[in-house]
Design an enzyme around this catalytic site. Structure first.
Site, mmCIF file in Angstrom:
data_model
loop_
_atom_site.group_PDB
_atom_site.id
_atom_site.type_symbol
_atom_site.label_atom_id
_atom_site.label_comp_id
_atom_site.label_asym_id
_atom_site.label_seq_id
_atom_site.Cartn_x
_atom_site.Cartn_y
_atom_site.Cartn_z
ATOM 1 N N LYS A 1 2.404 9.411 8.222
ATOM 2 C CA LYS A 1 1.430 9.462 9.284
ATOM 3 C C LYS A 1 2.099 10.054 10.774
ATOM 4 O O LYS A 1 1.850 11.101 11.186
ATOM 5 C CB LYS A 1 1.959 7.872 9.432
ATOM 6 C CG LYS A 1 0.335 7.287 8.278
ATOM 7 C CD LYS A 1 -0.230 6.037 8.688
ATOM 8 C CE LYS A 1 -1.309 5.889 7.639
ATOM 9 N NZ LYS A 1 -1.204 4.820 6.523
ATOM 10 N N PHE B 1 0.943 -1.077 0.661
ATOM 11 C CA PHE B 1 -0.218 0.260 -0.320
ATOM 12 C C PHE B 1 0.698 1.173 0.214
ATOM 13 O O PHE B 1 1.919 1.467 0.986
ATOM 14 C CB PHE B 1 -1.034 0.179 0.983
ATOM 15 C CG PHE B 1 -1.748 0.889 1.297
ATOM 16 C CD1 PHE B 1 -2.970 0.860 0.466
ATOM 17 C CD2 PHE B 1 -1.497 1.773 1.623
ATOM 18 C CE1 PHE B 1 -4.063 2.293 0.231
ATOM 19 C CE2 PHE B 1 -2.378 3.771 1.692
ATOM 20 C CZ PHE B 1 -3.890 3.563 1.131
ATOM 21 N N ASP C 1 9.536 2.926 1.615
ATOM 22 C CA ASP C 1 7.661 3.347 1.554
ATOM 23 C C ASP C 1 7.842 3.051 3.593
ATOM 24 O O ASP C 1 7.164 2.273 4.315
ATOM 25 C CB ASP C 1 6.448 3.266 1.575
ATOM 26 C CG ASP C 1 5.651 3.413 2.206
ATOM 27 O OD1 ASP C 1 5.286 4.056 3.170
ATOM 28 O OD2 ASP C 1 4.247 3.523 1.062
HETATM 29 C C1 LIG Z 1 -1.078 5.029 5.247
HETATM 30 C C2 LIG Z 1 -0.110 5.313 4.080
HETATM 31 C C3 LIG Z 1 -0.299 5.221 2.732
HETATM 32 C C4 LIG Z 1 -0.680 6.373 2.035
HETATM 33 O O1 LIG Z 1 -0.644 8.088 3.181
HETATM 34 P P1 LIG Z 1 -1.398 8.437 3.180
HETATM 35 O O2 LIG Z 1 -1.434 9.875 3.965
HETATM 36 O O3 LIG Z 1 -3.105 8.417 3.131
HETATM 37 O O4 LIG Z 1 -1.448 9.953 1.475
HETATM 38 C C5 LIG Z 1 1.311 5.676 2.422
HETATM 39 N N1 LIG Z 1 1.847 4.174 2.453
HETATM 40 C C6 LIG Z 1 1.772 3.252 3.297
HETATM 41 C C7 LIG Z 1 3.150 2.225 4.031
HETATM 42 C C8 LIG Z 1 1.097 3.751 4.666
HETATM 43 O O5 LIG Z 1 0.905 3.481 5.910
#
Ligand SMILES: *Cc1c(COP(=O)(O)O)cnc(C)c1O
Length: 406
Positions: free
Chosen positions: A255, A141, A226
């Site tokens: 986050k 994700f 990420d």
């Molecule tokens: C939450 C998340 C995203 C997306 O972040 P947003 O602030 O919702 O755009 C991307 N990568 C990972 C691993 C995430 O947990």
């Protein structure tokens, strides 16, 4: 004069908000530490942390203090002008990591969008316009823009929106042989979450992460981590790559970076950053003084031995409680994750009950998350107290018993 207050309830959601979410049946109105209260004054223990965002709990006094101070000083200038909080935050992120250069955004998706564009741009400038292949993983994700959902490995999030960005290949996570089979000299990047979050709370193995690093080096590809969910202390280290004895070329964080205030960052090396020039990429709000001041305070607090070392003890308390519950109810096949990014995997016979458990937990007064259909996810504040963990686990146990008995 304050804005006029009109009465709103959970029902209002169904009438005014685009139906892309199905929020719980209560409306939180106030939070303090790891406790939250709803419109009716009912109290909840928060094990959801705003999805791994409120890493210092709700309304942490130091964050509130910075919000007020910066709020009365300077909010926004645009990137036509720079500002002190952004420069200080970037300097501190660089001092704490592999990186030499920082780009600020407002969300995880934006940081990833910048990272993927940078990886492509770097390959185009330094090697060839045909070096554009991105290798990514099933269940990954990376956010909800069209590029980030396309690199993400969950077609249910990327189908139906027309043609996708091309030259993105997905292979199974933690499967080095599968990566070897598709990587070549036209590959510009491997994109990976060191701990898959939304995809089921699945940590990468050390062999996998180290193998990805070696494959990237072999093919002049960039390793893009990420760490939007796994970073900022969540794993017990500031960033979870530190567990693996490797360094990325590009890393994204969001986050918990702002502790609840929207802000994200993409970190990279001087060498990779050097292909960029004014106008190649940008954002209006990214790096604004208000967001950066709050993130600076969050980083100052999280990046201390006291907070980072406290993560493991809290994890132990959670996993002990979950194992005790499992001995009683025989419901979990595995407790996994790293630090305070924890997943309790439901046994196949209970696999469809994650959402029911989440709803029952809310009714008992504890906020939890799911990750996929069969994983209960816990991403509490990094400074949640032992009493709050105990109280929340008692409520979670009551919810589990109720769902199992149903
Ligand atoms: C939450 C998340 C995203 C997306 O972040 P947003 O602030 O919702 O755009 C991307 N990568 C990972 C691993 C995430 O947990």
């Amino acid at each position: 004069m304050a804005a006029e207050n009109i009465a709103v309830t959970r029902e209002t959601f169904d009438n005014v908000i685009l139906p892309v979410y199905a929020p719980a049946q209560f409306v939180p109105v106030k939070g303090k530490g790891s406790r939250v209260w709803d419109q009716q004054g009912k109290e909840y223990i928060d094990f959801s942390g705003g999805i791994a965002v409120t890493a210092l709990g709700h309304c942490h006094p130091a964050l509130v203090e910075t919000l007020k101070r910066q709020g009365e000083t300077l909010w926004h200038t645009s990137n036509v002008f720079t500002n002190e909080p952004a420069l200080r935050l970037a300097t501190k992120l660089i001092a704490a990591t592999f990186a030499d250069r920082v780009f600020f955004g407002n969300s995880g998706a934006e940081a990833n969008e910048a990272a993927f564009k940078l990886a492509r741009y770097y390959a185009c400038k330094k090697h060839s316009p045909f070096k554009s292949k991105i290798i990514a993983f099933h269940n990954a994700f990376h956010g909800r823009t069209l590029f980030t959902v396309s690199v993400g490995g969950q077609p249910k999030y990327s189908n139906g929106f027309g043609p996708k960005p091309a030259d993105i290949v997905h292979v199974p996570f933690n499967d080095l042989a599968a990566v070897k089979a598709v990587i070549d000299d036209h590959t510009c990047a491997i994109v990976v979450e060191p701990i898959q979050g939304e995809g089921g709370v699945m940590p990468a193995t050390p062999e996998f992460m180290q193998g990805l690093r070696a494959l990237c080096d072999e093919h002049n590809a960039l390793l893009v981590l990420d760490e939007v969910q796994s970073g900022m202390g969540r794993s017990g280290k500031l960033f979870s790559y530190e567990h693996y004895g490797i360094q990325p070329d590009i890393l994204t964080t969001a986050k918990a970076l702002g502790g609840g205030f929207p802000v994200s960052a993409m970190l990279t090396t001087h060498e990779i950053a050097s292909v960029m020039a004014p106008g190649v990429h940008g954002t209006t709000y990214g790096g604004n003084p208000l967001a950066c001041a709050i993130a600076e305070t969050a980083l100052d607090i999280i990046n201390t031995p006291a907070v980072l070392a406290g993560v493991e003890a809290r994890r132990q308390q959670f996993t002990d409680a979950l194992r005790a519950l499992d001995s009683e109810l025989d419901i979990f096949s595995e407790i996994r994750g790293k630090g305070l990014l924890m997943g309790a995997v439901l046994k196949p016979e209970h696999a469809s009950k994650a959402r029911d458990i989440l709803n029952a937990a809310a009714a008992e007064g504890v906020m939890i998350l799911t990750a996929g259909s069969d994983v209960i996810r816990f991403v509490p504040s990094l400074v949640i107290t032992p009493e709050e963990i105990d109280a929340g686990m008692t409520r979670f146990a009551a919810a589990l018993r109720r769902v199992i008995a149903a």
